[in-house]
Design an enzyme around this catalytic site. Sequence first.
Site, PDB file in Angstrom:
ATOM      1  N   ASP A 167      -1.765   2.965   2.024  1.00 53.37           N
ATOM      2  CA  ASP A 167      -1.435   3.601   3.358  1.00 53.37           C
ATOM      3  C   ASP A 167      -0.698   4.943   3.053  1.00 53.37           C
ATOM      4  OD1 ASP A 167      -0.228   4.109   5.661  1.00 53.37           O
ATOM      5  OD2 ASP A 167       0.490   2.349   6.132  1.00 53.37           O
ATOM      6  N   HIS A 168      -1.401   5.853   3.522  1.00 56.00           N
ATOM      7  CA  HIS A 168      -1.020   7.412   3.282  1.00 56.00           C
ATOM      8  C   HIS A 168       0.162   7.865   4.155  1.00 56.00           C
ATOM      9  CE1 HIS A 168      -1.622  10.844   1.017  1.00 56.00           C
ATOM     10  NE2 HIS A 168      -2.861  11.292   1.557  1.00 56.00           N
ATOM     11  N   ARG A 169       0.508   6.836   4.927  1.00 58.59           N
ATOM     12  CA  ARG A 169       1.870   7.249   5.705  1.00 58.59           C
ATOM     13  C   ARG A 169       3.076   7.139   4.680  1.00 58.59           C
ATOM     14  NH1 ARG A 169       1.369   3.240  10.748  1.00 58.59           N
ATOM     15  NH2 ARG A 169       1.115   1.922   8.809  1.00 58.59           N
TER      16      ARG A 169
END
Length: 459
Positions: free
Chosen positions: A429-431
């Site tokens: 998850d690039h968040r």
Amino acid sequence: MPTFEIFHMPDAGEGLTEADVVTWRVAVGDAVEVNQPLVEIETAKSLVELPCPVDGVVVELLVAEGDTVDVGAPIARFDVDPGGEPAADEAPVAEAPEPETPSVPVVEAPAAQAAAEPADASSGAVLVGYGVSAGSAVRRPRKEGALEPIGGAGEASDYPVLAKPPVRKLARELGVEITTVTPSGPGGLVTREDVEQASKANSARSLATYATDDQPWLESGYSADGGRSTRVPVKSVRKRTAEAMVKSAFTAPHVTVFHTADVTATMDLVKRLKADREFADVRVTPLLIVAKALLLAVRRHPEINASWDDEAREIVYKHFVNLGIAASTPRGLLVPNIKDAHRLPLHELAAELGDLTSLARENRTPPSALTGGTISITNVGPLGIDTGTPILNPGESAILAFGAIREQPWVHEGEIKIRWVTQLALSFDHRLVDGELGARVLADVGRVMSDPGQALVWG
């Protein structure tokens, strides 16, 4: 006098709203005891066997096998005082037929059924097998395997054709109007073979009409593809998996990094452990080593073990690792997890992996094992797949794909040799995980797989 109690569908998981009735373990008229198996249900998470809540006699089964039932809905009625004397204004409960009952049933005329029903069905005194007054939503009870007129309780039929509940269910699944089926069983009984033959006839007729120009299937209900497809209701695990994957894919921005690793040393280690008496009682596979490698990588980079709280706008870092293992089961994809996997030495981790996979394949995964995961592995290697870009399990920040291990030419110590090689892929998850962190975690997994001795340094 008899005392009746209703059993309502409980929440067999954490916040589930519905479940499918798979198999009744009892029938109308059976004497039951507390905690004996009552019914097997399938939730969005697992198969669960519900125990009987009371001592008594089964008076009604209010839902049929295959029905989807909301949590809290009534599913069975019991007489918890079967030895009591009935009140004067109550109709007696008919005894369930014995197993020796002839296979040719007697079908009563509607007038006879009406006469047998109590004047006030709301009193709870219902003659077993005939249901309650018109307008009630309660399903007519029946003994398991008993026959019932086509059309079901409260529905009129043109003639008294009979069919067992599994046959009726098969007809629904095949799209066969059962009242049009010519029965071949004793006493006008519609059999499975009758329904299957009718389905084949419908398909053939549909193909024939599909070839014409007037296309009568538009009015007759045949599918436009000429019967060359089958529609299956989306339920339970498949339904939840679809919902979860769509939510994950469109909520968490996925990024995937890849790494090709020489795992010859891992294959040698697996071979040695299989011959070690300390591991004789567990199954040793390359998946065990990659699981340990991922756990060590998480220890070195704990920020990867996190979740995104969208409501609070916070990143939640987990100080424990519940390691999920994606498992393909007859019911669909499940991701049960090993609780506190970071605490387990290699032998105990192997034992937990074995238990987890065997329970999943046997459809006996407990609901608790399907919640609380923090990071997961999907092993696509046994299918001959090199790697993939897996979608995150909802609530987790990363998932590792472990591909097939193959012998192939590889530069080793300056020379081209035949080595065992695999491909690893990490989706995250690039968040909350940037590219550098994801790359470092994957590189650490690959390093342990290439040199298992590195685990002693990091462990």
